[in-house]
Design a protein around this motif. Structure first.
Motif, PDB file in Angstrom:
ATOM      1  N   LYS A 109      -2.956  21.135   8.223  1.00  0.00           N
ATOM      2  CA  LYS A 109      -3.956  20.798   9.387  1.00  0.00           C
ATOM      3  C   LYS A 109      -5.431  21.255   8.939  1.00  0.00           C
ATOM      4  CE  LYS A 109      -0.555  19.308  12.016  1.00  0.00           C
ATOM      5  NZ  LYS A 109      -0.445  17.867  12.458  1.00  0.00           N
ATOM      6  N   GLY A 110      -6.541  20.449   9.626  1.00  0.00           N
ATOM      7  CA  GLY A 110      -7.805  20.963   9.471  1.00  0.00           C
ATOM      8  C   GLY A 110      -8.117  21.286   7.969  1.00  0.00           C
ATOM      9  N   PRO A 111      -8.749  22.348   7.589  1.00  0.00           N
ATOM     10  CA  PRO A 111      -9.004  22.431   6.475  1.00  0.00           C
ATOM     11  C   PRO A 111      -7.998  22.486   5.464  1.00  0.00           C
ATOM     12  CG  PRO A 111      -9.380  24.718   7.730  1.00  0.00           C
ATOM     13  CD  PRO A 111      -8.893  23.495   8.547  1.00  0.00           C
ATOM     14  N   ASP A 112      -6.850  22.717   5.655  1.00  0.00           N
ATOM     15  CA  ASP A 112      -5.667  22.743   4.875  1.00  0.00           C
ATOM     16  C   ASP A 112      -5.182  21.275   4.270  1.00  0.00           C
ATOM     17  OD1 ASP A 112      -5.465  25.443   4.607  1.00  0.00           O
ATOM     18  OD2 ASP A 112      -4.197  25.640   6.664  1.00  0.00           O
ATOM     19  N   ARG A 113      -5.614  20.259   5.031  1.00  0.00           N
ATOM     20  CA  ARG A 113      -5.538  18.932   4.843  1.00  0.00           C
ATOM     21  C   ARG A 113      -5.789  18.658   3.179  1.00  0.00           C
ATOM     22  NH1 ARG A 113      -4.858  14.949   8.761  1.00  0.00           N
ATOM     23  NH2 ARG A 113      -6.189  13.525   7.520  1.00  0.00           N
ATOM     24  N   LYS A 114      -4.999  17.815   2.487  1.00  0.00           N
ATOM     25  CA  LYS A 114      -5.290  17.292   1.357  1.00  0.00           C
ATOM     26  C   LYS A 114      -6.648  16.683   1.095  1.00  0.00           C
ATOM     27  CE  LYS A 114      -0.882  16.301  -0.720  1.00  0.00           C
ATOM     28  NZ  LYS A 114      -0.002  15.195  -1.521  1.00  0.00           N
ATOM     29  N   THR A 115      -7.209  16.648   0.103  1.00  0.00           N
ATOM     30  CA  THR A 115      -8.463  16.155  -0.300  1.00  0.00           C
ATOM     31  C   THR A 115      -8.119  15.037  -1.412  1.00  0.00           C
ATOM     32  OG1 THR A 115      -9.195  17.253  -2.124  1.00  0.00           O
ATOM     33  CG2 THR A 115      -9.699  18.288  -0.006  1.00  0.00           C
ATOM     34  N   ALA A 116      -8.943  14.099  -1.591  1.00  0.00           N
ATOM     35  CA  ALA A 116      -8.863  13.180  -2.448  1.00  0.00           C
ATOM     36  C   ALA A 116      -8.302  13.634  -3.883  1.00  0.00           C
ATOM     37  CB  ALA A 116     -10.045  12.112  -2.512  1.00  0.00           C
ATOM     38  N   ALA A 117      -8.822  14.681  -4.212  1.00  0.00           N
ATOM     39  CA  ALA A 117      -8.627  15.425  -5.562  1.00  0.00           C
ATOM     40  C   ALA A 117      -7.211  15.905  -5.458  1.00  0.00           C
ATOM     41  CB  ALA A 117      -9.491  16.744  -5.973  1.00  0.00           C
ATOM     42  N   ASP A 118      -6.613  16.121  -4.525  1.00  0.00           N
ATOM     43  CA  ASP A 118      -5.321  16.464  -4.421  1.00  0.00           C
ATOM     44  C   ASP A 118      -4.113  15.402  -4.573  1.00  0.00           C
ATOM     45  OD1 ASP A 118      -5.838  19.202  -3.894  1.00  0.00           O
ATOM     46  OD2 ASP A 118      -6.117  18.933  -1.675  1.00  0.00           O
ATOM     47  N   LEU A 119      -4.568  14.129  -4.214  1.00  0.00           N
ATOM     48  CA  LEU A 119      -3.820  13.122  -4.362  1.00  0.00           C
ATOM     49  C   LEU A 119      -2.934  12.884  -5.748  1.00  0.00           C
ATOM     50  CD1 LEU A 119      -5.721  10.226  -2.438  1.00  0.00           C
ATOM     51  CD2 LEU A 119      -3.695  11.716  -1.495  1.00  0.00           C
ATOM     52  N   ARG A 120      -1.605  12.597  -5.570  1.00  0.00           N
ATOM     53  CA  ARG A 120      -0.977  12.590  -6.791  1.00  0.00           C
ATOM     54  C   ARG A 120      -1.440  11.339  -7.640  1.00  0.00           C
ATOM     55  NH1 ARG A 120       3.872   9.894  -7.915  1.00  0.00           N
ATOM     56  NH2 ARG A 120       5.464  11.002  -9.432  1.00  0.00           N
ATOM     57  N   SER A 121      -1.697  10.278  -7.019  1.00  0.00           N
ATOM     58  CA  SER A 121      -2.071   9.325  -7.643  1.00  0.00           C
ATOM     59  C   SER A 121      -3.376   9.436  -8.216  1.00  0.00           C
ATOM     60  CB  SER A 121      -2.508   8.027  -6.605  1.00  0.00           C
ATOM     61  OG  SER A 121      -3.314   8.470  -5.505  1.00  0.00           O
ATOM     62  N   ALA A 122      -4.254  10.266  -8.158  1.00  0.00           N
ATOM     63  CA  ALA A 122      -5.506  10.851  -8.818  1.00  0.00           C
ATOM     64  C   ALA A 122      -5.169  11.098 -10.005  1.00  0.00           C
ATOM     65  CB  ALA A 122      -6.156  11.888  -8.014  1.00  0.00           C
ATOM     66  N   GLY A 129     -10.112   7.368  -4.202  1.00  0.00           N
ATOM     67  CA  GLY A 129     -10.226   8.493  -2.961  1.00  0.00           C
ATOM     68  C   GLY A 129      -9.174   7.981  -1.899  1.00  0.00           C
ATOM     69  N   LYS A 130      -8.257   7.149  -1.970  1.00  0.00           N
ATOM     70  CA  LYS A 130      -7.425   6.803  -0.973  1.00  0.00           C
ATOM     71  C   LYS A 130      -5.851   7.050  -1.299  1.00  0.00           C
ATOM     72  CE  LYS A 130     -10.426   2.819   0.688  1.00  0.00           C
ATOM     73  NZ  LYS A 130     -10.306   1.334   0.555  1.00  0.00           N
ATOM     74  N   PRO A 131      -5.025   7.224  -0.539  1.00  0.00           N
ATOM     75  CA  PRO A 131      -3.517   7.404  -0.600  1.00  0.00           C
ATOM     76  C   PRO A 131      -2.999   6.076  -1.194  1.00  0.00           C
ATOM     77  CG  PRO A 131      -4.116   8.611   1.283  1.00  0.00           C
ATOM     78  CD  PRO A 131      -5.346   7.699   0.797  1.00  0.00           C
ATOM     79  N   VAL A 132      -2.156   6.267  -2.308  1.00  0.00           N
ATOM     80  CA  VAL A 132      -1.734   5.017  -2.583  1.00  0.00           C
ATOM     81  C   VAL A 132      -0.239   5.142  -2.120  1.00  0.00           C
ATOM     82  CG1 VAL A 132      -0.687   3.549  -4.627  1.00  0.00           C
ATOM     83  CG2 VAL A 132      -2.929   4.769  -5.043  1.00  0.00           C
ATOM     84  N   ILE A 133       0.052   3.984  -1.309  1.00  0.00           N
ATOM     85  CA  ILE A 133       1.281   4.183  -0.527  1.00  0.00           C
ATOM     86  C   ILE A 133       2.234   2.898  -1.140  1.00  0.00           C
ATOM     87  CG2 ILE A 133       2.415   3.762   1.781  1.00  0.00           C
ATOM     88  CD1 ILE A 133       0.546   5.983   1.468  1.00  0.00           C
TER      89      ILE A 133
END
Length: 597
Positions: free
Chosen positions: A19-32, A61-65
């Motif tokens: 939640k809040g500041p703990d949410r994933k960022t684009a850099a955290d995405l597995r697809s990155a 910068g978007k989640p790949v679903i």
């Protein structure tokens, strides 16, 4: 190690989200890891995406679903998935995700032989590896036909990236000559009437054409609706989604909403293992019992729970069977209604609200909210379809677990859907070693069946079937049908369809094919059943059983190559969930994330 880009982020505690500041960022995405680095390998990934017509703005910068779609031209339950996948994609795009469709084996209950149970674990492995090997951050799992729900969830749970399950939904009510037909249940009923000479071949053709009037899964409380309800009770389906009819416009909206929600789940890092606690599986058992569930629920739910690291077993089902009554008046346990009626009477949210005293309301779900929050305010709109617990269809839960010298590791019966006079019964066994010989005998009116006979089929379990086919509702002998009888005590190490009914003892473990006690039973031996005492025994001395055991010889192998060989070597018994032994949570080291070189 925690900073290694080839490893997933540090895990959170079960029941928590970012939640809040703990949410994933684009850099955290597995697809990155596939698309982000400024190197030659990622150049290849990006250029191939552009080859398919995508622009960098669509994925950057978007989640790949991933949308794991079990549609096929030979799965009538999933025919609408060809269109629904576009509704899912619409939702993903609306929420700022990048949708990619990954087809998976369809496992159609109607057509796949020798049995779809052979391929549940195949689908589970395929789902896990599809998600692991591709650049995806979350998944929408599209299933519903019996084995696809557990198959998809088994694989996705083991992979443990955010995912949400989209049920196919039940088909519309069947109809013939003004009579409401329920898939499966009325097939068995009218087949017996035809064999007894009570209806004509022309009548039978009318039933055939009227029993399945739309796409979607069986509209009885068969395995399909049982397992989608379980998926929702565990927390993997949006509230109320498990029972929306496939042909209802609400199902289209559910598809789009599932697409929107999965994108948020990725940012929250809300994974299956943060949802699927022991308490959530106990909730699922309670819901299954209250709905009048399929006997298949036991096998699939045990397997699913153990993939999540939760040691659920037969004892848990027995515990809830004694305390949660059947309140879902849906065939075959109920006497009148079908899933369409159930949904419009309030659906799964209303049923869960009725049994809330038996649920852990604090369990988190795919909404990010708790079970209690999801069912708050749910109402019953027809109290004959969803009964109050004070006026149940059956005073105990849908299923009962039996043990004894015929089934030391347990077996299952569905007391809510049988002639109650067989709850306590003793009779002589008539034993068959294979389905063809049994099928021939029941048509022979001179065969020595009596109303007290206990008809037994063996070599039909996980290895013996092979694949534990749905043969457990053994056909009634024509001789008894013509006497006006419609039930008798039957026993096997097979399964039966959730749409089936009758005094059928199933899932005998260990199975006869590997030398379980059922292999030692002989014609004329007295079999004694006592459902209230939860016992099933053959009245044969230990000395005689030891002599028979010494004489027993193992049957020939069913497979000597391919997937069937692997299945036979690694399938576990029914009481263990029929998963592959090498897919157990505790088996070996965790599977690593793929290195991106």
């Amino acid at each position: 190690m925690a900073d290694d880009p080839n490893l997933p982020p540090d895990p959170l505690e079960p029941g928590t989200t970012r939640k809040g500041p703990d949410r994933k960022t684009a850099a955290d995405l597995r697809s990155a890891r596939w698309f982000g680095p400024a190197d030659l390998r990622s150049f290849g990934h990006r250029s191939r995406a552009m080859q398919m017509g995508y622009s960098p703005e669509e994925w950057t910068g978007k989640p790949v679903i991933a949308i794991v779609n079990t549609w096929s031209d030979l799965n009538p339950c999933h025919v609408h998935f060809k269109q629904r996948v576009d509704d899912v994609k619409r939702g993903i795009l609306m929420a700022g995700g990048f949708p990619v469709e990954l087809p998976a084996i369809s496992v159609s209950e109607s057509y796949v032989k020798p049995t779809t149970m052979m391929y549940r674990n195949f689908l589970a492995m395929e789902t896990e590896e599809l998600l692991r090997s591709h650049p995806v951050d979350g998944a929408v799992l599209m299933g519903g036909c019996d084995k696809t729900t557990p198959g998809l969830l088994l694989g996705a749970t083991s992979m443990n990236i955010p995912c949400i399950f989209l049920p196919a939904g039940p088909m519309l009510r069947g109809n013939w000559q003004g009579k409401v037909l329920g898939s499966g249940s009325d097939s068995w009923k009218y087949w017996d009437e035809l064999r007894a000479g009570k209806i004509t071949d022309q009548d039978w053709l009318g039933v055939e054409g009227g029993i399945a009037r739309s796409y979607g899964t069986c509209m009885t409380m068969g395995t399909a609706s049982t397992m989608t309800a379980i998926a929702e009770a565990v927390g993997m389906v949006l509230p109320g989604g498990s029972s929306i009819p496939a042909a209802d416009a609400g199902h289209i909206r559910l598809a789009s909403e599932s697409g929107r929600r999965i994108v948020e789940m990725v940012w929250e890092d809300l994974t299956p293992q943060r949802i699927q606690s022991r308490a959530s599986y106990e909730n699922a058992i309670a819901v299954a019992m209250a709905m009048g569930c399929s006997t298949n629920a036991i096998i699939h739910l045990i397997a699913m729970a153990r993939r999540a690291g939760q040691d659920i077993g037969l004892e848990d089902f027995e515990r809830y069977s004694r305390r949660v009554p059947v309140i879902g008046n849906v065939r075959p346990s109920g006497n009148a209604y079908l899933m369409e009626d159930f949904f419009y009477a309030g659906g799964i949210r209303a049923l869960m609200n009725e049994i809330r005293e038996h649920l852990d309301l604090s369990c988190v779900t795919v909404t990010g909210k708790t079970v209690g929050e999801n069912i708050e305010g749910a109402r019953v709109y027809n109290s004959d379809v969803i009964r109050p617990t004070s006026n149940p269809i059956y005073g105990e839960g849908s299923l009962a677990v039996l043990k004894g010298n015929l089934a030391p590791d347990g077996c299952v019966i569905k007391p809510a859907a049988m002639d109650q006079k067989f709850l306590k019964h003793s009779g002589p066994a008539v034993v068959f070693d294979d389905y063809p010989s049994m099928k021939k005998a029941v048509e022979d009116e001179d065969y020595p069946f009596t109303p007290d006979t206990v008809m037994v089929l063996r070599n039909a379990g996980p290895q013996g079937g092979p694949g534990m086919p749905e043969w457990g509702m053994l056909p009634m002998p024509k001789k008894l049908l013509k006497m006006g009888l419609r039930d008798m005590l039957r026993m096997s190490d097979a399964r039966m369809s959730g749409t089936s009914y009758g005094a059928c003892v199933l899932h005998v473990a260990p199975e006869s094919y590997i030398g379980g006690p059922l292999a030692l039973l002989r014609n004329g031996d007295i079999v004694t059943l006592d459902v209230d005492a939860r016992t099933i025994n053959m009245e044969v001395s230990e000395e005689e059983l030891a002599r028979r055991r010494a004489e027993w010889k193992a049957p020939e192998p069913r497979y000597e190559r391919g997937y069937g060989y692997m299945f036979s070597k690694h399938i576990q018994q029914a009481n263990e969930g029929c998963d592959f032994d090498f897919l157990r949570t505790e088996f070996g080291a965790p599977v690593p994330e793929p290195a991106i070189y």
